[in-house]
Design a protein around this motif. Structure first.
Motif, PDB file in Angstrom:
ATOM      1  N   ALA A   1       4.080  -1.022  -8.957  1.00 56.34           N
ATOM      2  CA  ALA A   1       4.172  -1.329  -7.587  1.00 56.34           C
ATOM      3  C   ALA A   1       4.300  -0.404  -6.752  1.00 56.34           C
ATOM      4  O   ALA A   1       3.576  -0.409  -5.707  1.00 56.34           O
ATOM      5  CB  ALA A   1       5.257  -2.260  -7.523  1.00 56.34           C
ATOM      6  N   VAL A   2       5.074   0.721  -7.116  1.00 55.85           N
ATOM      7  CA  VAL A   2       5.083   2.090  -6.392  1.00 55.85           C
ATOM      8  C   VAL A   2       3.960   2.815  -6.183  1.00 55.85           C
ATOM      9  O   VAL A   2       3.705   2.939  -5.287  1.00 55.85           O
ATOM     10  CB  VAL A   2       6.353   2.915  -6.976  1.00 55.85           C
ATOM     11  CG1 VAL A   2       6.070   4.434  -6.422  1.00 55.85           C
ATOM     12  CG2 VAL A   2       7.474   2.427  -6.714  1.00 55.85           C
ATOM     13  N   PHE A   3       2.966   2.781  -7.344  1.00 52.98           N
ATOM     14  CA  PHE A   3       1.785   3.435  -6.992  1.00 52.98           C
ATOM     15  C   PHE A   3       0.826   2.766  -6.451  1.00 52.98           C
ATOM     16  O   PHE A   3       0.329   3.186  -5.564  1.00 52.98           O
ATOM     17  CB  PHE A   3       1.151   3.337  -8.716  1.00 52.98           C
ATOM     18  CG  PHE A   3      -0.296   3.805  -8.608  1.00 52.98           C
ATOM     19  CD1 PHE A   3      -0.739   5.200  -8.573  1.00 52.98           C
ATOM     20  CD2 PHE A   3      -1.389   2.985  -8.909  1.00 52.98           C
ATOM     21  CE1 PHE A   3      -1.731   5.618  -8.707  1.00 52.98           C
ATOM     22  CE2 PHE A   3      -2.632   3.406  -8.889  1.00 52.98           C
ATOM     23  CZ  PHE A   3      -2.929   4.776  -8.558  1.00 52.98           C
ATOM     24  N   TRP A   4       0.842   1.288  -6.306  1.00 49.44           N
ATOM     25  CA  TRP A   4      -0.141   0.533  -5.367  1.00 49.44           C
ATOM     26  C   TRP A   4       0.217   0.523  -4.085  1.00 49.44           C
ATOM     27  O   TRP A   4      -0.612   0.804  -3.356  1.00 49.44           O
ATOM     28  CB  TRP A   4      -0.415  -0.713  -6.017  1.00 49.44           C
ATOM     29  CG  TRP A   4      -1.377  -0.884  -7.239  1.00 49.44           C
ATOM     30  CD1 TRP A   4      -0.810  -1.221  -8.385  1.00 49.44           C
ATOM     31  CD2 TRP A   4      -2.613  -0.552  -7.365  1.00 49.44           C
ATOM     32  NE1 TRP A   4      -1.984  -1.092  -9.408  1.00 49.44           N
ATOM     33  CE2 TRP A   4      -2.988  -0.726  -8.903  1.00 49.44           C
ATOM     34  CE3 TRP A   4      -3.488   0.300  -6.512  1.00 49.44           C
ATOM     35  CZ2 TRP A   4      -4.228  -0.126  -9.299  1.00 49.44           C
ATOM     36  CZ3 TRP A   4      -4.783   0.605  -7.134  1.00 49.44           C
ATOM     37  CH2 TRP A   4      -5.182   0.572  -8.478  1.00 49.44           C
ATOM     38  N   ARG A   5       1.677   0.564  -3.971  1.00 55.40           N
ATOM     39  CA  ARG A   5       1.860   0.797  -2.297  1.00 55.40           C
ATOM     40  C   ARG A   5       1.437   2.204  -1.764  1.00 55.40           C
ATOM     41  O   ARG A   5       1.157   2.133  -0.754  1.00 55.40           O
ATOM     42  CB  ARG A   5       3.405   0.570  -2.431  1.00 55.40           C
ATOM     43  CG  ARG A   5       3.995  -0.868  -2.731  1.00 55.40           C
ATOM     44  CD  ARG A   5       5.449  -0.815  -2.546  1.00 55.40           C
ATOM     45  NE  ARG A   5       6.106  -2.058  -3.362  1.00 55.40           N
ATOM     46  CZ  ARG A   5       6.881  -1.928  -4.086  1.00 55.40           C
ATOM     47  NH1 ARG A   5       7.547  -0.841  -4.563  1.00 55.40           N
ATOM     48  NH2 ARG A   5       7.369  -3.090  -4.830  1.00 55.40           N
ATOM     49  N   ALA A   6       1.594   3.318  -2.722  1.00 55.56           N
ATOM     50  CA  ALA A   6       1.305   4.570  -2.330  1.00 55.56           C
ATOM     51  C   ALA A   6      -0.342   4.471  -1.799  1.00 55.56           C
ATOM     52  O   ALA A   6      -0.999   5.148  -1.264  1.00 55.56           O
ATOM     53  CB  ALA A   6       1.767   5.436  -3.234  1.00 55.56           C
TER      54      ALA A   6
ATOM     55  N   PRO B   1       2.724  -8.920 -10.354  1.00 57.53           N
ATOM     56  CA  PRO B   1       2.785  -9.996  -9.350  1.00 57.53           C
ATOM     57  C   PRO B   1       2.760  -9.806  -8.014  1.00 57.53           C
ATOM     58  O   PRO B   1       3.243  -8.470  -7.606  1.00 57.53           O
ATOM     59  CB  PRO B   1       4.094 -10.761  -9.486  1.00 57.53           C
ATOM     60  CG  PRO B   1       4.833 -10.159 -10.799  1.00 57.53           C
ATOM     61  CD  PRO B   1       4.015  -8.873 -11.035  1.00 57.53           C
ATOM     62  N   ARG B   2       2.012 -10.312  -7.116  1.00 53.85           N
ATOM     63  CA  ARG B   2       1.562  -9.995  -5.656  1.00 53.85           C
ATOM     64  C   ARG B   2       2.794  -9.673  -4.847  1.00 53.85           C
ATOM     65  O   ARG B   2       2.968  -8.713  -3.881  1.00 53.85           O
ATOM     66  CB  ARG B   2       0.561 -10.887  -4.968  1.00 53.85           C
ATOM     67  CG  ARG B   2       0.182 -10.575  -3.543  1.00 53.85           C
ATOM     68  CD  ARG B   2      -0.928 -11.633  -2.967  1.00 53.85           C
ATOM     69  NE  ARG B   2      -1.948 -11.375  -3.735  1.00 53.85           N
ATOM     70  CZ  ARG B   2      -2.980 -12.096  -3.494  1.00 53.85           C
ATOM     71  NH1 ARG B   2      -3.144 -12.872  -2.473  1.00 53.85           N
ATOM     72  NH2 ARG B   2      -4.108 -12.095  -4.113  1.00 53.85           N
TER      73      ARG B   2
ATOM     74  N   ARG C   1       5.645  -8.837  -5.999  1.00 58.37           N
ATOM     75  CA  ARG C   1       6.237  -7.628  -6.424  1.00 58.37           C
ATOM     76  C   ARG C   1       5.772  -6.348  -5.452  1.00 58.37           C
ATOM     77  O   ARG C   1       6.198  -5.562  -4.931  1.00 58.37           O
ATOM     78  CB  ARG C   1       6.420  -7.365  -7.877  1.00 58.37           C
ATOM     79  CG  ARG C   1       7.054  -6.180  -8.285  1.00 58.37           C
ATOM     80  CD  ARG C   1       8.577  -6.459  -8.149  1.00 58.37           C
ATOM     81  NE  ARG C   1       9.323  -5.500  -8.866  1.00 58.37           N
ATOM     82  CZ  ARG C   1       9.452  -5.441 -10.039  1.00 58.37           C
ATOM     83  NH1 ARG C   1       9.611  -6.254 -10.869  1.00 58.37           N
ATOM     84  NH2 ARG C   1      10.347  -4.231 -10.631  1.00 58.37           N
ATOM     85  N   LEU C   2       4.265  -6.554  -5.587  1.00 55.21           N
ATOM     86  CA  LEU C   2       3.555  -5.419  -4.799  1.00 55.21           C
ATOM     87  C   LEU C   2       4.003  -5.629  -3.255  1.00 55.21           C
ATOM     88  O   LEU C   2       4.242  -4.290  -2.591  1.00 55.21           O
ATOM     89  CB  LEU C   2       2.083  -5.718  -4.821  1.00 55.21           C
ATOM     90  CG  LEU C   2       1.320  -4.527  -4.111  1.00 55.21           C
ATOM     91  CD1 LEU C   2       1.440  -3.248  -4.385  1.00 55.21           C
ATOM     92  CD2 LEU C   2      -0.208  -5.080  -4.270  1.00 55.21           C
ATOM     93  N   LEU C   3       4.135  -6.569  -2.628  1.00 56.96           N
ATOM     94  CA  LEU C   3       4.054  -6.650  -1.119  1.00 56.96           C
ATOM     95  C   LEU C   3       5.622  -6.829  -0.854  1.00 56.96           C
ATOM     96  O   LEU C   3       5.852  -7.518   0.260  1.00 56.96           O
ATOM     97  CB  LEU C   3       3.402  -7.762  -0.735  1.00 56.96           C
ATOM     98  CG  LEU C   3       1.781  -7.601  -1.078  1.00 56.96           C
ATOM     99  CD1 LEU C   3       1.096  -8.801  -0.396  1.00 56.96           C
ATOM    100  CD2 LEU C   3       1.406  -6.335  -0.285  1.00 56.96           C
ATOM    101  N   ASP C   4       6.568  -6.425  -1.589  1.00 59.84           N
ATOM    102  CA  ASP C   4       7.792  -6.583  -1.373  1.00 59.84           C
ATOM    103  C   ASP C   4       8.220  -5.771  -0.105  1.00 59.84           C
ATOM    104  O   ASP C   4       8.358  -4.732  -0.140  1.00 59.84           O
ATOM    105  CB  ASP C   4       8.744  -6.102  -2.408  1.00 59.84           C
ATOM    106  CG  ASP C   4      10.215  -6.577  -2.422  1.00 59.84           C
ATOM    107  OD1 ASP C   4      10.832  -6.251  -1.143  1.00 59.84           O
ATOM    108  OD2 ASP C   4      10.896  -6.223  -3.528  1.00 59.84           O
ATOM    109  N   MET C   5       8.662  -6.460   0.972  1.00 61.39           N
ATOM    110  CA  MET C   5       8.965  -5.842   2.090  1.00 61.39           C
ATOM    111  C   MET C   5      10.067  -4.791   2.138  1.00 61.39           C
ATOM    112  O   MET C   5       9.936  -3.494   2.901  1.00 61.39           O
ATOM    113  CB  MET C   5       9.073  -6.809   3.430  1.00 61.39           C
ATOM    114  CG  MET C   5       7.704  -7.478   3.813  1.00 61.39           C
ATOM    115  SD  MET C   5       6.352  -6.419   4.350  1.00 61.39           S
ATOM    116  CE  MET C   5       5.341  -6.278   2.648  1.00 61.39           C
ATOM    117  N   GLY C   6      11.126  -5.286   1.291  1.00 62.73           N
ATOM    118  CA  GLY C   6      12.242  -4.549   1.320  1.00 62.73           C
ATOM    119  C   GLY C   6      11.770  -2.981   0.516  1.00 62.73           C
ATOM    120  O   GLY C   6      12.278  -2.054   0.993  1.00 62.73           O
TER     121      GLY C   6
END
Length: 446
Positions: free
Chosen positions: A96-101, A229-230, A232-237
């Motif tokens: 998740a960290v990777f794809w947010r970056a 899970p989507r 988890r990727l888009l967790d706004m917090g």
């Protein structure tokens, strides 16, 4: 896979010389290719024997670095967050960290590429270094910023790799990136005679090809892991936490580049020859800095992993051992520059005027490794621990001290005063972070 990337009980790990070197040695080699690229760029343009072209390249590279190092949080912030997730044993959060970056990299990169003409004009206005220097700088910035999306995605890829302690893979990625860049630099810049524009196009091509390789490696790895899970990727917090961390690192990075920009601008006021000589010497400073960055990266990964595992002893071991190795290598780098620096200057530029000025101020550049080692290592520790607010505040303090030193020393002592102010800046950065480290350790592990 490197030993640092082998999953284990989050709390059952210790930091040894071997674990530090397993990350630091390959990444030192990897980081050294970046200033080597800068030296090659400078040497290629320097063969034309025109100080204005050399000054334009230096000013253009600085403008590029001001923009891109401001976004270096995509590398360092990703490293810290992935390392902490790795320490907790949370594989999904690593993804998740990777794809947010990557999402942030794509958006920011497209915007930067679109704004490249405006950024070039702003850089020319700021440097105010004469028409021929400004022309060369504008060409370099406009072309090189086209690589913005590729460069920022490469930051995210490298941050993920280093967060897992995979120094060997990080080395491979950097060798591919800078190896292609160096080869094309000689071909386009020197053999085909494109000069500054050839150097810039070499960078664009290298960044694109390295991005394709990095994404292919990471995506293939994720295919063998549970799907992310989507939500988890888009967790706004989590996004807010990443953006807050990135904001602080961005302010820190921008302040660092602003200090280097002031350094270069002051050098330009001393004349084109001094500007070119300082550009050559600053490449030597970057060589020493990237030499130390391998151990700072080890500090990032090991400190971040210890924070994720809430393990105080490994954290203290990481701080102690990376500082020990950092000071040893800083002394070695200083000695090498003192003994061989004049020969390196002669290789980089054919201009006798530039050589003479660079040789005069070579000792000032040589000792930047020792005055800066603590700053590099403390940055690594604080990035890995994601204590970004402290790092930001101490950088702002250091910048103010640097500005005061610059105003005081440069008019009185000329270019020597300019280099002295740089040493003051590096020392204040390291010592200010060291003074608050003990309190942060007590808070983190209490």
């Amino acid at each position: 896979m490197d030993n640092g990337a082998i999953p284990a009980d989050a709390r059952a790990f210790s930091v040894t010389n071997r674990s530090v070197l397993a990350i630091a040695v390959p990444m030192t080699l990897a980081y050294l290719t970046t200033p080597l690229l800068g030296l090659v760029d400078t040497a290629v343009v320097g063969q034309f024997g025109d100080a204005a072209l050399l000054g334009g390249l230096a000013a253009g590279a600085l403008a590029f670095d001001v923009v891109f190092t401001t976004f270096n949080f995509l590398r360092s912030g990703t490293t810290g967050l992935v390392a902490q997730a790795f320490g907790r044993g949370d594989a999904l959060e690593e993804q998740a960290v990777f794809w947010r970056a990557v999402l942030i990299a794509v958006v920011a990169g497209v915007v930067l590429a679109a704004l490249s003409p405006l950024i070039a004009v702003g850089a020319q206005w700021f440097m105010d270094a004469g028409p021929r220097v400004s022309e060369a700088m504008g060409v370099y910035v406009r072309i090189r910023l086209l690589a913005a999306p590729f460069s920022l995605i490469n930051y995210a890829v490298l941050g993920y790799v280093l967060g897992r302690g995979e120094g060997g893979l990080g080395l491979v990625l950097q060798l591919v990136l800078n190896g292609i860049n160096i080869a094309l630099c000689f071909l386009l810049g020197l053999e085909l005679g494109w000069g500054v524009s050839g150097v810039a196009w070499a960078t664009v091509t290298g960044e694109f090809l390295a991005m394709l390789l990095g994404l292919a490696i990471v995506v293939r790895r994720f295919r063998s892991s549970p799907p992310l899970p989507r939500h988890r990727l888009l967790d706004m917090g989590a996004f807010r936490h990443m953006l807050s961390l990135n904001r602080d690192i961005m302010i820190r990075s921008f302040s660092l580049l602003a200090a280097f920009a002031l350094f270069t601008r002051q050098g330009a006021e001393f004349g084109t020859v001094t500007l070119a000589a300082n550009a050559v010497l600053m490449n030597f400073f970057l060589v020493a800095g990237y030499f130390l960055d391998g151990f700072a990266t080890a500090a990032e990964q090991l400190a971040g992993r210890a924070i994720g595992a809430r393990a105080a002893l490994p954290f203290r071991q990481a701080v102690r051992l990376t500082l020990f190795w950092g000071f040893g290598l800083a002394g070695a780098a200083t000695l090498v520059l003192l003994l061989a620096g004049a020969n390196l200057v002669a290789v980089v530029t054919t201009s006798q005027e530039v050589r003479a000025v660079a040789d005069t101020y070579l000792p000032w550049a040589a000792f930047t490794a020792l005055s800066g080692v603590l700053a590099f290592q403390m940055d690594g520790v604080f990035i890995g621990a994601t204590w970004s607010r402290d790092m930001r505040n101490m950088m702002l303090l250091s910048f103010l001290v640097f500005a005061a030193a610059l105003i005081t020393l440069a008019p009185a002592f000329g270019n020597a005063g300019l280099w002295a102010a740089l040493h003051v800046f590096l020392l204040v950065r390291g010592l200010s972070l060291l003074t608050i480290l003990r309190l942060r350790i007590q808070t983190a592990f209490s």
